[in-house]
Design an enzyme around this catalytic site. Structure first.
Site, mmCIF file in Angstrom:
data_model
loop_
_atom_site.group_PDB
_atom_site.id
_atom_site.type_symbol
_atom_site.label_atom_id
_atom_site.label_comp_id
_atom_site.label_asym_id
_atom_site.label_seq_id
_atom_site.Cartn_x
_atom_site.Cartn_y
_atom_site.Cartn_z
ATOM 1 N N LYS A 67 -47.002 -36.963 -40.675
ATOM 2 C CA LYS A 67 -46.534 -37.870 -39.603
ATOM 3 C C LYS A 67 -45.536 -37.153 -38.696
ATOM 4 O O LYS A 67 -45.667 -37.155 -37.470
ATOM 5 C CB LYS A 67 -45.890 -39.132 -40.210
ATOM 6 C CG LYS A 67 -46.865 -39.948 -41.048
ATOM 7 C CD LYS A 67 -46.229 -41.215 -41.602
ATOM 8 C CE LYS A 67 -45.122 -40.974 -42.607
ATOM 9 N NZ LYS A 67 -45.567 -40.275 -43.845
ATOM 10 N N THR A 68 -44.528 -36.529 -39.316
ATOM 11 C CA THR A 68 -43.506 -35.825 -38.519
ATOM 12 C C THR A 68 -44.136 -34.640 -37.780
ATOM 13 O O THR A 68 -43.795 -34.362 -36.631
ATOM 14 C CB THR A 68 -42.368 -35.323 -39.438
ATOM 15 O OG1 THR A 68 -41.914 -36.434 -40.213
ATOM 16 C CG2 THR A 68 -41.216 -34.749 -38.646
ATOM 17 N N ASP A 112 -38.034 -41.746 -37.185
ATOM 18 C CA ASP A 112 -38.638 -41.642 -38.510
ATOM 19 C C ASP A 112 -38.216 -42.872 -39.326
ATOM 20 O O ASP A 112 -37.185 -43.488 -39.026
ATOM 21 C CB ASP A 112 -38.125 -40.353 -39.183
ATOM 22 C CG ASP A 112 -39.015 -39.927 -40.338
ATOM 23 O OD1 ASP A 112 -40.099 -40.506 -40.501
ATOM 24 O OD2 ASP A 112 -38.620 -38.999 -41.073
ATOM 25 N N THR A 161 -43.693 -45.177 -43.768
ATOM 26 C CA THR A 161 -44.509 -45.198 -44.976
ATOM 27 C C THR A 161 -44.888 -46.642 -45.313
ATOM 28 O O THR A 161 -45.669 -46.886 -46.211
ATOM 29 C CB THR A 161 -43.716 -44.617 -46.171
ATOM 30 O OG1 THR A 161 -42.417 -45.206 -46.166
ATOM 31 C CG2 THR A 161 -43.575 -43.119 -46.053
ATOM 32 N N ARG A 220 -47.386 -31.528 -48.153
ATOM 33 C CA ARG A 220 -46.008 -31.136 -48.484
ATOM 34 C C ARG A 220 -45.924 -30.649 -49.924
ATOM 35 O O ARG A 220 -45.261 -29.654 -50.221
ATOM 36 C CB ARG A 220 -45.036 -32.297 -48.264
ATOM 37 C CG ARG A 220 -43.602 -31.901 -48.705
ATOM 38 C CD ARG A 220 -42.585 -32.980 -48.452
ATOM 39 N NE ARG A 220 -42.407 -33.205 -47.032
ATOM 40 C CZ ARG A 220 -42.222 -34.398 -46.496
ATOM 41 N NH1 ARG A 220 -42.191 -35.464 -47.255
ATOM 42 N NH2 ARG A 220 -42.073 -34.519 -45.197
#
Ligand code: ADP
Length: 340
Positions: A67-68, A112, A161, A220
């Site tokens: 997402k980031t 975020d 999320t 990640r």
């Protein structure tokens, strides 16, 4: 064991600043998520051609899926600036005002964890998103005056999320909404290969596949596992990552063939040993493990539920036959089916 926190579980904070050096810089460098990429590309191209601000974008999906990374690539595609903040930091409208008034034309404001904005800040965003206008209260008491302030057309990019926690009116103000899903082993293998190149480490293909298989379908986590294996290879071998080295390093960190970490196995083991395989309530399990129910609910259960080692029933969590098999434990014999 200073490495343990990085390897643990699907923690949002796992990567931190370390994410930066491996993060793709352009959308075209991102692996997977092709449909999201194609749709965003069209919206970005159209905004460019018309010389307008891109519509507001909301990304949702579990931690660590990009997402980031998407959010940071958008301004590079558009050649504009970006401001970064997050939901928990914006406690009141006054915390948001500087970001809005500083936003240059067509620039990106990235928030975020946008689901953690207090309701009052969410509501303040409504006109700021829809009409590019905010109300500013200047002065105090009887002298207080409300001023209408026009903002430059900008793009709000939100990441969450938990899209369900956003209020309907806020969600509806995002013209582009994209859900990021999990990655295939092939995609993660490619991410690991590219990350290894950036980290300047040689990795064999079968070793990259091995790490990918144990990375919970999440980039990640794949990058974090790779970093650990690389350290292991440097310390214990000649620095190259072979299949044997990858397996030994992951085993030392307690990461098993399905990508479970020690805490995940402790959770399954607790339900089996203490609660006969379940059903058992979250609180009871967490207390028995001496862990916080939030940690278990956020970091342990989602993956175990997804790969069906556990199921949730109205009466609590139940370890499935697959869960018993994974821990190589025998399922208790019942006369009839186990009651969920
Ligand atoms: P999120 O914001 O969803 O929690 P991030 O965007 O921070 O996840 O991604 C975590 C890390 O995973 C990034 O630093 C990046 O290195 C890697 N990553 C995520 N998505 C991709 C992708 N599609 N291709 C390559 N690497 C990715």
């Amino acid at each position: 064991m200073a490495r343990e926190p990085i390897l643990g579980n699907n923690r949002d904070s796992d990567g931190g600043d370390e994410d930066r050096d491996l993060r793709p810089q352009r959308m075209s460098e991102m692996i997977g998520q092709r449909e999201v990429f194609e749709r965003l590309k069209i919206a970005i191209d159209a905004a460019e051609i018309r010389g307008e601000a891109l519509g507001h974008v909301l990304f949702d999906g579990p931690p660590g899926l990009g997402k980031t990374t998407f959010a940071m690539c958008i301004p590079r595609e558009l050649g504009v600036s970006i401001q970064l903040t997050s939901g928990p930091v914006l406690k009141a409208p006054k915390d948001l005002v500087p970001y809005l008034t500083n936003a240059e034309e067509r620039s990106i404001l990235f928030i975020d964890e946008i689901h953690r904005l207090p309701r009052i800040v969410e509501e303040y965003l409504y006109t700021a998103m829809e009409d590019f206008r905010i109300d500013l209260v200047l002065g105090e008491g009887v002298n207080a005056r409300t001023h209408n302030l026009w903002l430059k057309p900008y793009t709000l990019v939100g990441a969450t999320t938990r899209a369900g926690m956003l209020s309907g009116p806020l969600r509806d103000r995002f013209q582009i909404r994209e859900h990021l899903g999990f990655y295939s082993v092939d995609e993660l293998t490619e991410i690991i290969r590219r990350s290894a190149k950036k980290l300047d480490v040689d990795i064999y293909n079968d070793a990259a596949v091995e790490i990918a298989t144990r990375s919970r379908d999440t980039p990640r986590i794949a990058n974090n596992r790779l970093r650990w294996v690389r350290d292991y290879a440097t310390s214990r071998a000649d620095g190259r990552i072979t299949l044997e080295i990858a397996r030994a390093a992951l085993q030392m960190a307690g990461i098993d063939a399905l990508g479970l970490a020690p805490l995940d196995r402790k959770y399954l083991d607790t339900i089996i040993r203490v609660f006969g395989g379940g059903p058992a309530g979250l609180e009871a399990i967490a207390h028995t493990m001496n862990a916080s129910p939030d940690t278990i609910a956020d970091e342990v259960e989602p993956y175990l539920l997804r790969i069906e080692l556990v199921v949730r029933s109205p009466r609590g969590r139940v370890v499935t036959s697959k869960g018993f098999q994974h821990l190589q434990m025998r399922e208790p014999k019942a006369d009839g089916p186990r009651l969920f």
